[in-house]
Design a protein around this motif. Structure first.
Motif, short mmCIF file in Angstrom:
data_model
loop_
_atom_site.label_atom_id
_atom_site.label_comp_id
_atom_site.label_asym_id
_atom_site.label_seq_id
_atom_site.Cartn_x
_atom_site.Cartn_y
_atom_site.Cartn_z
N HIS A 1 -19.93 -53.03 -5.69
CA HIS A 1 -20.52 -54.30 -6.18
C HIS A 1 -22.09 -54.03 -6.43
O HIS A 1 -22.74 -54.57 -7.41
N LEU A 2 -22.68 -53.11 -5.58
CA LEU A 2 -24.11 -52.90 -6.16
C LEU A 2 -24.11 -51.96 -7.23
O LEU A 2 -25.19 -51.92 -7.69
N GLY A 3 -22.84 -51.21 -7.68
CA GLY A 3 -23.15 -50.64 -9.14
C GLY A 3 -23.82 -49.18 -9.04
O GLY A 3 -24.51 -49.04 -9.85
N VAL A 4 -24.05 -48.87 -7.71
CA VAL A 4 -24.58 -47.32 -7.75
C VAL A 4 -23.72 -46.43 -7.60
O VAL A 4 -22.59 -46.52 -7.36
N ASP A 5 -24.26 -45.18 -8.12
CA ASP A 5 -23.62 -43.97 -8.10
C ASP A 5 -23.56 -43.10 -6.87
O ASP A 5 -24.60 -43.36 -6.15
N ASP B 1 -20.37 -52.00 9.30
CA ASP B 1 -20.97 -53.38 9.80
C ASP B 1 -22.38 -53.54 9.45
O ASP B 1 -22.87 -54.78 9.12
N ILE B 2 -23.13 -52.44 9.67
CA ILE B 2 -24.52 -52.55 9.09
C ILE B 2 -24.68 -52.53 7.68
O ILE B 2 -25.73 -53.55 7.18
N MET B 3 -23.69 -51.90 7.07
CA MET B 3 -23.79 -52.20 5.54
C MET B 3 -23.55 -53.41 5.09
O MET B 3 -24.33 -53.86 4.15
N MET B 4 -22.87 -54.03 5.84
CA MET B 4 -22.33 -55.31 5.44
C MET B 4 -23.45 -56.30 5.76
O MET B 4 -23.99 -57.35 5.12
N GLU B 5 -23.91 -56.42 6.91
CA GLU B 5 -25.28 -56.98 7.29
C GLU B 5 -26.62 -56.85 6.22
O GLU B 5 -27.25 -57.74 5.88
N MET B 6 -26.55 -55.60 5.86
CA MET B 6 -27.52 -55.41 5.03
C MET B 6 -27.46 -55.78 3.75
O MET B 6 -28.47 -56.64 2.95
N PHE B 7 -25.87 -55.68 3.01
CA PHE B 7 -25.64 -56.13 1.83
C PHE B 7 -25.92 -57.73 1.89
O PHE B 7 -26.47 -58.26 0.79
N GLU B 8 -25.48 -58.53 2.87
CA GLU B 8 -25.43 -59.74 2.75
C GLU B 8 -26.88 -60.40 3.04
O GLU B 8 -27.07 -61.57 2.40
N ALA B 9 -27.79 -59.68 3.55
CA ALA B 9 -29.11 -60.24 3.78
C ALA B 9 -29.96 -59.64 2.39
O ALA B 9 -31.37 -59.96 2.09
N GLY B 10 -29.38 -58.81 1.53
CA GLY B 10 -30.17 -58.41 0.16
C GLY B 10 -30.60 -57.04 0.51
O GLY B 10 -31.51 -56.52 -0.50
N GLU B 11 -30.86 -56.68 1.71
CA GLU B 11 -31.56 -55.42 1.97
C GLU B 11 -30.78 -54.14 1.43
O GLU B 11 -31.72 -53.33 1.15
N LEU B 12 -29.67 -54.00 1.48
CA LEU B 12 -29.08 -52.94 0.82
C LEU B 12 -29.40 -52.74 -0.59
O LEU B 12 -29.76 -51.32 -0.96
N GLY B 13 -29.26 -53.73 -1.32
CA GLY B 13 -29.69 -53.59 -2.68
C GLY B 13 -31.05 -53.13 -2.96
O GLY B 13 -31.49 -52.71 -3.81
N THR B 14 -31.79 -53.88 -2.14
CA THR B 14 -33.28 -53.47 -2.11
C THR B 14 -33.63 -51.87 -1.91
O THR B 14 -34.29 -51.37 -2.50
N LEU B 15 -32.91 -51.60 -0.83
CA LEU B 15 -33.07 -50.19 -0.43
C LEU B 15 -32.73 -49.08 -1.87
O LEU B 15 -33.30 -48.28 -2.07
N MET B 16 -31.47 -49.53 -2.29
CA MET B 16 -31.09 -48.80 -3.55
C MET B 16 -32.22 -48.95 -4.49
O MET B 16 -32.24 -47.93 -5.38
N GLN B 17 -32.62 -50.10 -4.73
CA GLN B 17 -33.69 -50.20 -5.88
C GLN B 17 -35.07 -49.23 -5.51
O GLN B 17 -35.50 -48.47 -6.22
N GLU B 18 -35.42 -49.46 -4.26
CA GLU B 18 -36.66 -48.64 -3.58
C GLU B 18 -36.56 -47.08 -3.67
O GLU B 18 -37.50 -46.46 -3.97
N LYS B 19 -35.11 -46.61 -3.46
CA LYS B 19 -34.93 -45.34 -3.32
C LYS B 19 -34.66 -44.76 -4.87
O LYS B 19 -34.35 -43.81 -4.92
N GLN B 20 -34.70 -45.73 -5.65
CA GLN B 20 -34.22 -45.18 -7.08
C GLN B 20 -33.14 -44.53 -7.36
O GLN B 20 -32.98 -43.64 -7.99
N VAL B 21 -32.05 -45.14 -6.70
CA VAL B 21 -30.60 -44.73 -6.86
C VAL B 21 -30.12 -44.98 -8.30
O VAL B 21 -30.48 -46.09 -8.69
N LYS B 22 -29.42 -44.07 -8.77
CA LYS B 22 -28.84 -44.09 -10.21
C LYS B 22 -27.78 -44.98 -10.26
O LYS B 22 -27.09 -45.09 -9.28
N PRO B 23 -27.65 -46.01 -11.14
CA PRO B 23 -26.40 -46.80 -11.60
C PRO B 23 -25.32 -46.12 -11.59
O PRO B 23 -25.50 -44.93 -12.19
N ALA B 24 -24.01 -46.60 -11.27
CA ALA B 24 -22.79 -45.88 -11.56
C ALA B 24 -22.57 -45.86 -13.06
O ALA B 24 -23.03 -46.48 -13.90
#
Length: 109
Positions: A42-46, A85-108
Motif C-alpha cells: 500500500h505504501l508503494g515502497v521497494d 502490530d507496530i507496522m499497523m499502528e505506525m501505518f494507521e497514524a501515518g508514521e510509517l509513510g512519513t518514515l519511508m519519506q524521511e529515509k528516502q526509500v525508493k518507490p516500488a
C-alpha cells in the motif's frame, strides 16, 4: 558453520527496506506476514523479503539480532522498526509513510 548475525547484518544492509517474514510476498504463510506485505504494498515502497521458513538459522537468529521474539520483522535503512502490530499502528497514524519519506526509500518499480 556461518555466523547468523553476520548473515542477517549483510541482508539488512543490502536493501533499504527488508521484511523477515514467514513465506513470500506472493504466498505469505501467516496472517501477520500477510498484513505486513499489504502495508508495504500500500505504501508503494521497494522492499526485499526473507522467508525465514527456508532457513532455520535465520529464523532463530533474527529474534536475537533484533531482541524481538516474533516474525515478521521490518528493517528500514538498517534499523529495526518492529513487527506487524507496530507496522499497523505506525501505518494507521501515518508514521510509517512519513518514515519511508524521511529515509528516502525508493518507490516500488
Amino acid at each position: 558453520m556461518s555466523d547468523p548475525n553476520a548473515r542477517i547484518a549483510d541482508i539488512v544492509a543490502a536493501d533499504d527496506v527488508v521484511l523477515f517474514m514467514k513465506g513470500t510476498p506472493l504466498f505469505p504463510q501467516c496472517g501477520f506476514s500477510s498484513r505486513a506485505i499489504a502495508i508495504l504494498d500500500h505504501l508503494g515502497v521497494d522492499y526485499a523479503s526473507v522467508d525465514v521458513l527456508q532457513d532455520m538459522e535465520v529464523r532463530q537468529g533474527i529474534k536475537s539480532y533484533s531482541d524481538w521474539p516474533t516474525i515478521p520483522q521490518l528493517y528500514v535503512k538498517g534499523e529495526f522498526v518492529g513487527g506487524s502490530d507496530i507496522m499497523m499502528e505506525m501505518f494507521e497514524a501515518g508514521e510509517l509513510g512519513t518514515l519511508m519519506q524521511e529515509k528516502q526509500v525508493k518507490p516500488a518499480q
